[in-house]
Design a protein around this motif. Structure first.
Motif, mmCIF file in Angstrom:
data_model
loop_
_atom_site.group_PDB
_atom_site.id
_atom_site.type_symbol
_atom_site.label_atom_id
_atom_site.label_comp_id
_atom_site.label_asym_id
_atom_site.label_seq_id
_atom_site.Cartn_x
_atom_site.Cartn_y
_atom_site.Cartn_z
ATOM 1 N N ARG A 30 39.051 39.933 45.820
ATOM 2 C CA ARG A 30 39.267 38.563 46.271
ATOM 3 C C ARG A 30 39.244 38.501 47.799
ATOM 4 O O ARG A 30 39.468 39.492 48.475
ATOM 5 C CB ARG A 30 40.633 38.036 45.780
ATOM 6 C CG ARG A 30 40.772 37.938 44.259
ATOM 7 C CD ARG A 30 39.976 36.755 43.714
ATOM 8 N NE ARG A 30 40.094 36.618 42.276
ATOM 9 C CZ ARG A 30 39.326 37.240 41.374
ATOM 10 N NH1 ARG A 30 38.377 38.081 41.764
ATOM 11 N NH2 ARG A 30 39.503 37.021 40.086
ATOM 12 N N CYS B 250 39.670 43.774 40.431
ATOM 13 C CA CYS B 250 38.990 42.576 40.954
ATOM 14 C C CYS B 250 39.096 42.478 42.469
ATOM 15 O O CYS B 250 40.103 42.874 43.062
ATOM 16 C CB CYS B 250 39.648 41.323 40.402
ATOM 17 S SG CYS B 250 39.364 41.055 38.684
ATOM 18 N N ARG C 56 42.720 39.782 32.605
ATOM 19 C CA ARG C 56 43.235 38.431 32.353
ATOM 20 C C ARG C 56 42.045 37.523 32.046
ATOM 21 O O ARG C 56 41.114 37.455 32.853
ATOM 22 C CB ARG C 56 43.982 37.939 33.600
ATOM 23 C CG ARG C 56 44.620 36.581 33.452
ATOM 24 C CD ARG C 56 45.458 36.216 34.681
ATOM 25 N NE ARG C 56 44.654 36.045 35.885
ATOM 26 C CZ ARG C 56 45.142 35.677 37.072
ATOM 27 N NH1 ARG C 56 46.436 35.460 37.216
ATOM 28 N NH2 ARG C 56 44.358 35.543 38.116
ATOM 29 N N THR D 24 51.820 44.216 37.107
ATOM 30 C CA THR D 24 50.767 44.624 36.174
ATOM 31 C C THR D 24 49.420 44.333 36.812
ATOM 32 O O THR D 24 49.160 43.195 37.227
ATOM 33 C CB THR D 24 50.887 43.845 34.847
ATOM 34 O OG1 THR D 24 52.187 44.086 34.312
ATOM 35 C CG2 THR D 24 49.837 44.292 33.845
ATOM 36 N N LEU E 134 54.100 38.172 43.358
ATOM 37 C CA LEU E 134 54.536 39.007 42.228
ATOM 38 C C LEU E 134 54.743 40.449 42.681
ATOM 39 O O LEU E 134 55.680 41.127 42.261
ATOM 40 C CB LEU E 134 53.499 38.980 41.101
ATOM 41 C CG LEU E 134 53.498 37.718 40.238
ATOM 42 C CD1 LEU E 134 52.356 37.778 39.231
ATOM 43 C CD2 LEU E 134 54.824 37.551 39.512
ATOM 44 N N PHE F 83 45.793 43.477 36.394
ATOM 45 C CA PHE F 83 45.024 42.902 35.286
ATOM 46 C C PHE F 83 43.598 43.449 35.270
ATOM 47 O O PHE F 83 42.689 42.861 35.850
ATOM 48 C CB PHE F 83 44.979 41.373 35.401
ATOM 49 C CG PHE F 83 46.314 40.693 35.212
ATOM 50 C CD1 PHE F 83 47.261 41.189 34.325
ATOM 51 C CD2 PHE F 83 46.615 39.525 35.906
ATOM 52 C CE1 PHE F 83 48.486 40.554 34.138
ATOM 53 C CE2 PHE F 83 47.825 38.876 35.720
ATOM 54 C CZ PHE F 83 48.763 39.401 34.842
ATOM 55 N N THR G 257 52.702 33.317 39.369
ATOM 56 C CA THR G 257 51.569 34.002 38.720
ATOM 57 C C THR G 257 50.673 34.700 39.749
ATOM 58 O O THR G 257 49.738 35.385 39.365
ATOM 59 C CB THR G 257 50.670 33.013 37.938
ATOM 60 O OG1 THR G 257 50.100 32.096 38.879
ATOM 61 C CG2 THR G 257 51.441 32.274 36.869
ATOM 62 N N HIS G 258 50.919 34.477 41.038
ATOM 63 C CA HIS G 258 49.983 34.973 42.046
ATOM 64 C C HIS G 258 50.302 36.404 42.486
ATOM 65 O O HIS G 258 51.454 36.827 42.512
ATOM 66 C CB HIS G 258 49.959 34.027 43.254
ATOM 67 C CG HIS G 258 49.368 32.705 42.898
ATOM 68 N ND1 HIS G 258 50.137 31.579 42.689
ATOM 69 C CD2 HIS G 258 48.100 32.336 42.639
ATOM 70 C CE1 HIS G 258 49.346 30.582 42.342
ATOM 71 N NE2 HIS G 258 48.103 31.009 42.303
ATOM 72 N N LEU G 259 49.228 37.081 42.838
ATOM 73 C CA LEU G 259 49.313 38.522 43.081
ATOM 74 C C LEU G 259 50.343 38.906 44.145
ATOM 75 O O LEU G 259 51.209 39.750 43.889
ATOM 76 C CB LEU G 259 47.916 39.047 43.483
ATOM 77 C CG LEU G 259 47.848 40.529 43.823
ATOM 78 C CD1 LEU G 259 48.219 41.379 42.621
ATOM 79 C CD2 LEU G 259 46.452 40.889 44.319
ATOM 80 N N ASP H 237 39.141 35.659 34.648
ATOM 81 C CA ASP H 237 39.028 36.236 35.990
ATOM 82 C C ASP H 237 37.594 36.659 36.314
ATOM 83 O O ASP H 237 36.969 37.403 35.551
ATOM 84 C CB ASP H 237 39.931 37.471 36.117
ATOM 85 C CG ASP H 237 41.309 37.137 36.642
ATOM 86 O OD1 ASP H 237 41.482 36.030 37.198
ATOM 87 O OD2 ASP H 237 42.216 37.974 36.509
ATOM 88 N N ASN I 54 41.308 32.910 48.112
ATOM 89 C CA ASN I 54 42.715 33.111 47.704
ATOM 90 C C ASN I 54 43.678 32.854 48.859
ATOM 91 O O ASN I 54 43.620 33.549 49.871
ATOM 92 C CB ASN I 54 42.904 34.520 47.154
ATOM 93 C CG ASN I 54 42.322 34.624 45.766
ATOM 94 O OD1 ASN I 54 41.118 34.432 45.584
ATOM 95 N ND2 ASN I 54 43.154 34.883 44.789
HETATM 96 N N1 UDP Z 1 46.417 39.871 39.515
HETATM 97 C C1 UDP Z 1 46.934 41.022 38.958
HETATM 98 N N2 UDP Z 1 48.228 40.993 38.515
HETATM 99 C C2 UDP Z 1 49.016 39.887 38.602
HETATM 100 C C3 UDP Z 1 48.470 38.708 39.173
HETATM 101 C C4 UDP Z 1 47.158 38.740 39.623
HETATM 102 O O1 UDP Z 1 46.268 42.047 38.853
HETATM 103 O O2 UDP Z 1 50.181 39.932 38.160
HETATM 104 C C5 UDP Z 1 45.018 39.876 39.989
HETATM 105 C C6 UDP Z 1 44.150 38.837 39.296
HETATM 106 O O3 UDP Z 1 43.589 39.378 38.117
HETATM 107 C C7 UDP Z 1 43.117 38.550 40.378
HETATM 108 C C8 UDP Z 1 43.882 38.742 41.676
HETATM 109 O O4 UDP Z 1 45.021 39.517 41.348
HETATM 110 O O5 UDP Z 1 42.086 39.506 40.325
HETATM 111 C C9 UDP Z 1 44.332 37.452 42.301
HETATM 112 O O6 UDP Z 1 44.970 36.681 41.300
HETATM 113 P P1 UDP Z 1 45.818 35.380 41.630
HETATM 114 O O7 UDP Z 1 46.414 34.906 40.339
HETATM 115 O O8 UDP Z 1 46.763 35.678 42.751
HETATM 116 O O9 UDP Z 1 44.735 34.348 42.192
HETATM 117 P P2 UDP Z 1 43.349 33.802 41.538
HETATM 118 O O10 UDP Z 1 42.289 34.757 41.995
HETATM 119 O O11 UDP Z 1 43.519 33.733 40.068
HETATM 120 O O12 UDP Z 1 43.197 32.455 42.166
#
Ligand code: UDP
Length: 327
Positions: free
Chosen positions: A221, A219, A282, A206, A193, A208, A188-190, A285, A170
């Protein structure tokens, strides 16, 4: 100075790569359709607007710049979106990359650095994710990237194309000098956001899924700083320029952080409360994605310098408060 064709050079990672290439003495030529990228982020070399699906435009750009290598970032990259619209991922990522690879080979440009992903590994509980691990993606995004990796292997066998494939974990953080940073619309990234939620641009973050099989139910990462990530790409170009064979490297730190841990670090770095809401999982994931390999450090000579979670959030927060791009 050697030209490097950077597809997606107007995007988050691509723009940081252009800055690193320029610093290393190359001329980064950005090729980007500006659908998710920002012309404001193209600051380090020429810009050519174009789509990967437009073969004639690609041929024109290869003829004009005669690049020594391609660095290919341009892609749709959202796991959630890929599960809703897999066709877009197969068309843009797979068909687009096929066009690009064929254009490169036809132009005699046989060095290719490719932005792949740990999402190609899928959800492999208890398995150490190193480069030899089986790739069994659980979402269309990961599947599209795996297909491109296969394509590169075939073009290597038949046309002598040499590639360095990087499987990212990540990516986070931003340019410490604040010239460029992470800015997606929609985001959309954690981490971005979460920073939005912290400074009130969104009501809450939120989470996920809180029922995953991890110590706190969220989750896990492996986060890597974008500046460290692009440094590896410059080393990837040097690897190919030095005549070495095709290869693949994971880019991660080997440390995993849960979503709740990232929330806690963000609260600490910003000294503010993170408003959170617990939500559903989501689709697409994986439970845990952590690199089990330090091969890039050993064999590529990569030295990650800024990839502590605190520093990544600090750099992201600085940009978040001051930086953005306009269409
Ligand atoms: N995540 C979350 N809420 C959000 C966006 C992401 O809980 O609003 C979680 C997502 O489920 C994952 C982690 O954060 O476990 C990283 O998500 P991101 O979309 O940043 O990167 P990805 O792992 O999908 O490449």
């Amino acid at each position: 100075m050697k030209n490097i064709l950077v597809t997606g050079g107007a995007g988050y990672i691509g723009s940081h790569a252009c800055k690193a290439l320029k610093a290393a003495g190359y001329t980064p030529v950005t090729y980007d359709n500006l659908i998710t990228g920002w012309q404001d982020a193209v600051k380090f070399g020429p810009f050519e607007q174009g789509d990967l699906l437009d073969r004639a435009r690609l041929d024109e750009v290869f003829a004009k710049y005669q690049p020594a290598a391609v660095m290919h970032f341009a892609a749709l990259s959202q796991v959630g979106e890929s599960m809703k619209d897999p066709g877009a991922y197969w068309r843009n990522n797979v068909v687009g990359s096929l066009n690009l690879i064929e254009a490169a080979v036809d132009a005699g440009c046989l060095q290719f650095v490719f932005s792949s992903t740990c999402a190609t590994y899928g959800d492999q509980d208890g398995v150490t994710l190193d480069e030899t691990c089986v790739q069994q993606p659980i979402n269309a995004y990961g599947a599209s990237k795996r297909a491109i990796e296969d394509m590169l292997e075939n073009f290597g066998q038949s046309h002598g194309l040499r590639s360095v494939i990087f499987r990212y974990f990540n990516v986070a953080g931003g340019d410490p000098e604040g010239e460029i940073g992470e800015f997606h619309q929609p985001e959309t990234h954690l981490i971005p956001l979460m920073l939005d939620a912290i400074d009130g641009k969104r009501p809450a973050l939120t989470i996920f899924g809180t029922d995953y099989d991890t110590p706190d139910g969220t989750c896990i990462r492996d986060y890597v700083h974008v500046c460290d990530l692009v440094d590896a790409h410059v080393k990837g170009v040097e690897w190919l320029q030095g005549g070495k064979d095709s290869t693949v490297f994971n880019l991660g730190t080997g440390d995993g952080f849960s979503v709740r841990e990232v929330v806690a670090y963000s609260a600490e770095v910003t000294n503010k409360v993170v408003p959170i809401v617990e939500g559903e999982r989501r689709p697409g994931d994986a439970t845990k994605l952590v690199s089990g390999s330090s091969r890039a450090i050993r064999e590529l000579g990569w030295t990650p310098k800024r990839s502590s979670l605190k520093l990544m959030i600090t750099d992201a927060w600085r940009w978040h408060q001051s930086g953005h791009y306009e269409k």
